[in-house]
Design an enzyme around this catalytic site. Structure first.
Site, PDB file in Angstrom:
ATOM      1  N   TYR A  57       0.845  -1.193   0.000  1.00  0.00           N
ATOM      2  CA  TYR A  57       0.000   0.000   0.000  1.00  0.00           C
ATOM      3  C   TYR A  57       0.881   1.245   0.000  1.00  0.00           C
ATOM      4  CZ  TYR A  57      -3.385  -3.468   1.754  1.00  0.00           C
ATOM      5  OH  TYR A  57      -4.172  -4.584   1.927  1.00  0.00           O
ATOM      6  N   GLN A 176      -7.289 -14.003   4.804  1.00  0.00           N
ATOM      7  CA  GLN A 176      -7.889 -12.715   4.454  1.00  0.00           C
ATOM      8  C   GLN A 176      -8.375 -12.757   3.002  1.00  0.00           C
ATOM      9  OE1 GLN A 176      -6.757  -8.009   3.970  1.00  0.00           O
ATOM     10  NE2 GLN A 176      -5.743  -9.132   5.613  1.00  0.00           N
TER      11      GLN A 176
END
Length: 316
Positions: A57, A176
């Site tokens: 990110y 996830q």
């Protein structure tokens, strides 16, 4: 705030977690770092205990922002990040789960996050071509755990077969996957996790904002905002179907006098297979609005209505 145990660990996590993909500044458009720090801190002060980030990110930028946000409150936070991604000389992202790449990634994350230990280290993506045996990948992570650099190991975007291979070589406590009211394609992964005593962190829990109710027509995103290239919600015919379902959520939200997004968040968090729903938050106001979903619950009848309307609209 409501809490759930993350799989078989001793981690008690808030049912709503902070997702930090958007604050990296390289995929969802421009961001204000000071505002991002305030947003994360607001969520923590409101009862959120889990913050999820990743080196991918913003090329490590989101991790640095998280570091600033958790200063002084580290003991209140279950800190989750990821490994298994590095950048080539041309800045192209490479999925690399080799021991060398993993150890460097862990050390770099510890530095950026300014912590001694990461609570949950997740392999972000499996290698597209398995150059590294899963045994070697897991051995590296188990070594980092033994060294006290990480507490638990999780995976993200893994198939059941890939998780089987990991579990044969070590301990994986969580997965996830992308999962939301409008993206249920990977619900089988949630069941796999339950069968193996693993926790589940869902990403895309608000469908990239679609389930927030803020869109009335197909949005045109600004420069640097590439979410429409990742999620198919912003394309027909799915867009119109999503909007039809949002109207159902809007009706339920009105009955509770809450924002539409809280209905979608609760649909996910009230699923027994989900430990925590990761929700992106770009402003302190968004943080308070989203976290407030944990202050109330949908009735069984409302959940049944949502599921029935979903089946009707999406033809499932």
């Amino acid at each position: 705030m409501r809490f759930k145990r993350l799989g078989n660990t001793d981690l008690n996590v808030s049912v709503i977690g902070v997702g930090t993909w958007a604050i990296g500044g390289d995929f969802w458009g421009a961001v204000d770092d000071a505002n991002s720090i305030k947003t994360i801190r607001t969520a923590i002060d409101a009862g959120v205990t889990l913050v999820d980030t990743a080196p991918a990110y913003g090329h490590g930028h989101a991790e640095k922002i998280v570091a600033e946000a958790i200063k002084g409150v580290r003991d209140k936070v279950v800190l989750a990040t990821k490994c298994g991604i590095r950048w080539s000389d041309t800045e192209r992202i490479i999925k690399d789960c080799s021991p060398e790449a993993l150890m460097k990634g862990i050390e770099d994350s510890l530095t950026r996050l300014d912590v001694d230990t990461i609570d949950l280290m997740q392999i972000h993506w499996p290698e597209p071509v398995y150059k590294t045996p899963f045994e070697d990948t897991m051995a590296t992570l188990m070594k980092a755990k033994d060294q006290g650099k990480i507490r638990y190991i999780g995976v993200s975007n893994f198939s059941p077969e890939q998780m089987d291979a990991c579990l044969k070589a070590g301990e994986v406590v969580s997965i996830q996957p992308q999962f939301s009211l409008i993206y249920r394609d990977q619900e089988y992964l949630l069941r796999y996790a339950k069968e193996h005593g693993m926790g589940v962190l869902t990403y895309g829990s608000l469908g990239s904002g679609v389930l927030s109710g803020k869109y009335k027509e197909l949005p045109k995103f600004g420069p640097g905002d590439n979410r429409a290239n990742f999620y198919d919600f912003f394309q027909e015919p799915k867009w119109s179907k999503c909007m039809a379902l949002v109207e159902v959520l809007r009706s339920i939200a009105a009955d509770h006098n809450v924002p539409v997004g809280q209905v979608a968040i609760n649909w996910t968090t009230q699923n027994d297979l989900v430990s925590t729903a990761l929700v992106g938050m770009r402003t302190p106001e968004q943080a308070l609005q989203n976290v407030a979903a944990a202050d109330w619950e949908l009735s069984d009848e409302e959940i049944a209505r949502i599921n029935s309307e979903y089946a009707r609209i999406f033809g499932e």
